[in-house]
Design an enzyme around this catalytic site. Structure first.
Site, PDB file in Angstrom:
ATOM      1  N   ASP A 161      45.895  33.648 -33.572  1.00 45.35           N
ATOM      2  CA  ASP A 161      44.524  33.329 -32.723  1.00 45.35           C
ATOM      3  C   ASP A 161      44.740  33.412 -31.529  1.00 45.35           C
ATOM      4  O   ASP A 161      45.838  33.287 -30.736  1.00 45.35           O
ATOM      5  CB  ASP A 161      43.822  32.048 -33.266  1.00 45.35           C
ATOM      6  CG  ASP A 161      44.760  30.870 -32.830  1.00 45.35           C
ATOM      7  OD1 ASP A 161      45.798  30.854 -33.225  1.00 45.35           O
ATOM      8  OD2 ASP A 161      44.238  29.921 -32.267  1.00 45.35           O
ATOM      9  N   GLU A 199      46.025  27.702 -33.518  1.00 46.26           N
ATOM     10  CA  GLU A 199      46.850  27.147 -32.292  1.00 46.26           C
ATOM     11  C   GLU A 199      46.065  26.742 -31.261  1.00 46.26           C
ATOM     12  O   GLU A 199      46.238  25.678 -30.495  1.00 46.26           O
ATOM     13  CB  GLU A 199      48.286  27.858 -31.984  1.00 46.26           C
ATOM     14  CG  GLU A 199      49.266  27.111 -31.231  1.00 46.26           C
ATOM     15  CD  GLU A 199      48.962  27.314 -29.627  1.00 46.26           C
ATOM     16  OE1 GLU A 199      49.611  26.635 -28.978  1.00 46.26           O
ATOM     17  OE2 GLU A 199      48.109  28.012 -29.188  1.00 46.26           O
TER      18      GLU A 199
END
Length: 377
Positions: free
Chosen positions: A85, A146
């Site tokens: 991400d 994250e």
């Protein structure tokens, strides 16, 4: 064959990396992140791994776990832990397209941390292509959240890492190319002010502005910053109509603390701010926290010494130390699992529209990854 002599080619790696960069994957767009996971799963499969897709939870995208063939598969080995991400919303490619310029390559997420993830995959691909066998089984785990503090996959990462001999985290290298062997704690807080609505033009004095109260609190919170514990407000949401005195305002705070004691003091200071004043209440809720990872674990220091010798053979000096800017290495390092973080690509501008990598570092970092995978026992 010396793994450092494997035929790594920066041009080939850029060609393979480009589809990853052009597959935009902002954390909060679960479908976009899952598309990125599917792309990485394809490349991992083509490299020889058995890939498992783990459905996302909590509104986040999928994760993938990839296991490479090994006679001791299933036994303690090496975990490459990374996230796919990014902080860049879909459409960022219009402002930050994949492009090369003066030895640099630009693109959303290329430094943090798709470049490092891809380099580790290429290292494993070249190892297998050369007919080499890593001493330990190797597993890749790519996660989707994250940048939001890993709220949905922390348990997955910790479960995967628990019985590993070593964890490699290809987050971006430090400015001098160094690695990270410890990280400061990162704590998040959700803030809420509740005021009293009124018509902003007709009955302004009757209202109590949640926005104005939050603005005052933000200044107070950021003024609490010290060298050892920082506070930064990065998100604010409030208001629907300019002619209405706001009744609610929400904000998010990120705090960095160098030690557990600093973290505890910072949390206490934030929680002590809760109060009601002049008809407006102020609420503080603690969010996800990355624990302090101390840089003195013997296994991690041993891992660093291995990496330092490999990097010297490649031709550069690998420094190491603690760092801010939390990563999933906080979790594995705090568990006591030997962890080497920030072994990914060199570059600058992460989280900005100037995010880029040094193209030459692709080969350098692939050699470092290959050396580690072929040396750790």
């Amino acid at each position: 064959m010396n793994p450092l002599n494997l035929p790594f080619d920066s041009e080939d790696m850029l060609t393979g990396l480009r589809p990853w960069i052009e597959c935009e994957s902002p954390t909060w767009d679960a479908a976009a992140v899952s598309r990125m996971m599917a792309l990485a799963a394809r490349d991992l499969t083509n490299a020889g791994a058995a890939v498992e897709t783990i459905p996302g939870t909590g509104g986040f995208g999928n994760s993938i776990r990839a296991s490479f063939p090994h006679p001791d598969r299933g036994k303690p080995g090496i975990l490459v832990s990374g996230h796919l991400d990014t902080v860049h919303p879909v459409g960022t490619l219009e402002k930050l397209p994949f492009r090369r310029e003066d030895g640099l390559c630009y693109g959303p997420g290329i430094q943090d941390m798709k470049g490092g993830n891809y380099v580790c995959l290429e290292a494993m691909r070249q190892i297998l292509k050369a007919g080499l066998q890593t001493p330990l089984p190797v597993t890749f785990l790519f996660t989707p959240d994250e940048e939001a503090g890993t709220p949905s996959t922390r348990q997955l990462i910790e479960d995967e890492a628990r019985n590993m001999r070593a964890v490699l985290v290809p987050e971006p290298a430090k400015e001098d190319g160094g690695a990270v062997i410890g990280r400061y704690a990162i704590a998040r807080f959700d803030l809420l002010t509740r005021g009293r609505p009124s018509h902003a033009g007709w009955a302004l004095k009757e209202g109590r502005s949640a926005i104005a109260a939050m603005a005052r609190k933000i200044l107070e919170i950021e003024a609490m910053t010290t060298e050892d514990c920082t506070f930064s407000v990065g998100v604010i949401h409030a208001g629907q109509w300019v002619n209405c005195v706001s009744s609610e305002c929400r904000a998010e705070v990120l705090s960095m603390a160098k030690t557990q004691e600093d973290l505890d003091r910072g949390v206490a200071a934030m929680e002590a701010l809760q109060a009601e004043e002049n008809g407006v209440s102020f609420e503080v809720a603690r969010g996800v926290t990355r624990p302090v990872w101390s840089p003195d674990h013997p296994g991690t220091l041993e891992l660093y010494e291995i990496a330092k010798k490999i990097s010297a053979e490649i031709g550069f000096d690998l420094s190491a130390g603690s760092a801010g800017g939390g990563s999933d290495g906080n979790f594995t390092g705090a568990m006591g699992v030997p962890t080497l973080d920030s072994i990914g690509v060199r570059g600058k501008g992460l989280h900005t529209l100037n995010e880029h990598i040094e193209i030459d570092s692709l080969t350098e970092r692939a050699r470092l990854a290959a050396g580690l995978l072929m040396t750790i026992t």
